[in-house]
Design a protein around this motif. Structure first.
Motif, short mmCIF file in Angstrom:
data_model
loop_
_atom_site.label_atom_id
_atom_site.label_comp_id
_atom_site.label_asym_id
_atom_site.label_seq_id
_atom_site.Cartn_x
_atom_site.Cartn_y
_atom_site.Cartn_z
N TYR A 59 -2.11 -44.01 96.97
CA TYR A 59 -1.70 -42.50 96.38
C TYR A 59 -1.34 -41.86 97.29
N ILE A 60 -0.25 -41.04 96.61
CA ILE A 60 0.58 -39.98 97.53
C ILE A 60 0.28 -38.63 97.06
N LEU A 61 -0.06 -37.53 98.01
CA LEU A 61 -0.47 -36.56 97.40
C LEU A 61 0.13 -35.29 97.97
N GLY A 62 -0.02 -34.06 97.38
CA GLY A 62 0.41 -32.76 97.79
C GLY A 62 1.64 -32.57 98.27
N GLU A 63 1.88 -32.15 99.39
CA GLU A 63 3.55 -31.87 99.87
C GLU A 63 4.33 -32.97 100.01
N LEU A 64 3.82 -34.10 99.99
CA LEU A 64 4.68 -35.50 100.25
C LEU A 64 5.38 -35.60 99.21
N THR A 65 5.06 -34.91 97.98
CA THR A 65 5.67 -35.06 96.78
C THR A 65 6.80 -34.19 96.39
N ASP A 66 7.81 -34.44 95.75
CA ASP A 66 8.91 -33.55 95.27
C ASP A 66 8.39 -32.54 94.16
N ASN A 67 7.53 -31.50 94.60
CA ASN A 67 7.13 -30.69 93.61
C ASN A 67 6.69 -29.46 94.39
N SER B 282 8.66 -39.08 89.50
CA SER B 282 8.97 -40.39 88.56
C SER B 282 8.51 -41.62 89.24
N GLU B 283 8.25 -41.55 90.61
CA GLU B 283 7.46 -43.03 91.10
C GLU B 283 6.22 -42.88 91.07
N LEU B 284 5.69 -41.73 90.85
CA LEU B 284 4.33 -41.85 90.96
C LEU B 284 3.47 -41.69 89.25
N LYS B 285 2.36 -42.53 89.30
CA LYS B 285 1.58 -42.42 87.87
C LYS B 285 0.66 -41.58 88.07
N GLU B 286 -0.45 -41.43 86.94
CA GLU B 286 -1.58 -40.66 87.03
C GLU B 286 -2.23 -40.24 88.17
N GLY B 287 -2.66 -39.46 88.72
CA GLY B 287 -3.41 -38.94 89.93
C GLY B 287 -2.60 -39.19 91.15
N GLY B 288 -1.41 -39.39 91.11
CA GLY B 288 -0.48 -39.64 92.24
C GLY B 288 -0.59 -40.90 92.83
N GLU B 289 -1.01 -41.86 91.78
CA GLU B 289 -0.95 -43.39 92.30
C GLU B 289 0.53 -43.80 92.35
N SER B 290 0.66 -44.58 93.09
CA SER B 290 2.22 -45.33 93.46
C SER B 290 2.28 -46.16 92.39
N GLY B 291 3.62 -46.00 91.85
CA GLY B 291 4.23 -46.96 90.83
C GLY B 291 4.80 -48.11 91.32
N VAL B 292 4.98 -48.20 92.81
CA VAL B 292 5.43 -49.23 93.52
C VAL B 292 4.39 -50.30 94.16
N CYS B 293 3.19 -49.35 94.42
CA CYS B 293 1.97 -50.20 95.21
C CYS B 293 0.63 -49.71 94.56
N SER B 294 0.00 -50.68 93.90
CA SER B 294 -1.18 -50.40 93.22
C SER B 294 -2.30 -50.03 94.42
N ASN B 295 -2.93 -48.87 93.87
CA ASN B 295 -3.98 -48.31 94.74
C ASN B 295 -3.61 -47.66 96.11
#
Length: 368
Positions: A334-342, A319-332
């Motif tokens: 990106y948070i990828l892979g296993e770092l995300t809750d998925n 919920s804190e990420l946008k398209e392509g894993g871009e942060s919804g908190v800080c533009s440009n």
């Protein structure tokens, strides 16, 4: 356009390659704290690298990406896809060769101290100097298998940019049991249906191969259920966990009892070692044995930990990420892979997600 990628694993390396494929003039630098990138890929799929699965959401993207690098895939059982060579080393070779050909700069043995964004530019402070970028990609992996690079350092980095991290625990990992029967059954495999009871309630169930070990249970069915087990809650006594095993899902208790009445044992149904243990537990009572076969209970005391886990459960909420894993908190950012809750089950789904998160982030960077 300058992009710095922290983490030279599956998602980070693929992201770097895709950025250069999209824009050959882009400057891409990968910072890897180990002495070589992609070390974890070598260990996946028992050295064969289960790249993706035909049922994975990103299957077509993953296949097309690797085919663009000259790596062909072949299918094994249950939709699992492997490199045609059946060697994980081929995947690493192809990825690193692409990085070299495309001009991706990889800095190994590089420890990141901190990262910040000032005036629209990112600064990454490391023991090898300060790296600046227009886009910052954090792809450090989680905490699973720290000897292969996933030491959990990425969580502090994402928190420093204002992100939260959900509760973390080992997943796709073996489970420990206090039952001495596991040690007696060490090496025995069985196709079972296993339910996981937490405080008396079934929280998950799955069907697949179960392997008994000296410490407890392993096998694909165990791995897939393990994310429901919390070492912390078991240790502090707030949860009690039991694995309930049905050794013959295709047969009813009535079927089993009829078999026993006809043959006097279950040697033609179950492994010999298991038959011996059931014989002792039930004093040879056929009806009682049939119930045990359908409802064998093992107390679970914890997991084998991050050292043995394939992935980490938890991470940055989607919920804190946008398209392509871009942060919804800080533009440009990106948070990828296993770092995300998925997280996903065994079979190539998690690696497919890692590769695809890199592809999607790179495509989003190209459109920015």
């Amino acid at each position: 356009m300058q992009t710095v990628i922290i983490g030279g694993g599956a998602s980070g390396t693929v992201c770097a390659i895709r950025i250069k494929q999209n824009n050959p003039d882009a400057s891409v630098t990968v910072l890897e704290h180990l002495d070589e990138p992609c070390k974890k890929i070598h260990a996946t799929g028992n050295g064969r690298c289960n790249i993706t699965n035909r049922s994975a959401d990103g299957f077509e993207n993953t296949r097309a990406f690797f085919e663009s690098l000259g790596l062909l895939l072949r299918e094994s059982g249950e939709g699992r896809m492997y490199p045609y060579s059946n060697q994980a080393a081929s995947v690493v070779t192809v990825l690193l060769s692409a990085c070299e050909k495309l001009g991706v700069k990889i800095v190994t043995g590089c420890t990141v101290r901190k990262a910040e964004k000032l005036g629209g530019q990112f600064n990454v402070f490391t023991d090898k100097g300060v790296f600046t970028a227009d886009n910052l990609v954090i792809a450090t992996g989680g905490k699973a298998q720290p000897s292969l690079g996933s030491d959990g350092s990425g969580y502090d980095l994402v928190r420093s940019f204002g992100h939260s991290v959900t509760a973390l625990s080992p997943a796709l990992v073996q489970l420990k049991s206090s039952s001495k029967n596991c040690r007696s059954l060490k090496g025995v495999r069985a196709k079972c249906r296993v339910k996981l009871e937490i405080n008396g309630e079934v929280t998950a169930e799955d069907y697949g191969e179960l392997l008994f070990t000296e410490y407890g249970i392993s096998g694909i069915v165990t791995m897939n259920l393990s994310e429901k087990v919390s070492d912390e809650k078991l240790k502090n006594g707030s949860e009690r966990c039991v694995a309930v095993i049905d050794f013959v899902p295709d047969l009813s208790e009535k079927d089993l009892l009829e078999h026993f009445e006809k043959f006097g044992d279950f040697e033609g149904v179950l492994p010999h070692k298991l038959c011996n243990i059931l014989q002792r537990q039930t004093d040879g009572d056929g009806e009682k044995t049939a119930k045990y076969i359908k409802n064998w209970r093992l107390i679970i005391t914890g997991t084998k930990g991050y050292e043995y886990a394939q992935i980490t459960k938890g991470g940055v909420p989607l919920s804190e990420l946008k398209e392509g894993g871009e942060s919804g908190v800080c533009s440009n950012l990106y948070i990828l892979g296993e770092l995300t809750d998925n997280q996903f089950c065994c079979g190539g789904f998690n690696l497919d997600y890692a590769f695809n998160s890199g592809i999607k982030a790179a495509d989003k960077i190209a459109r920015a």
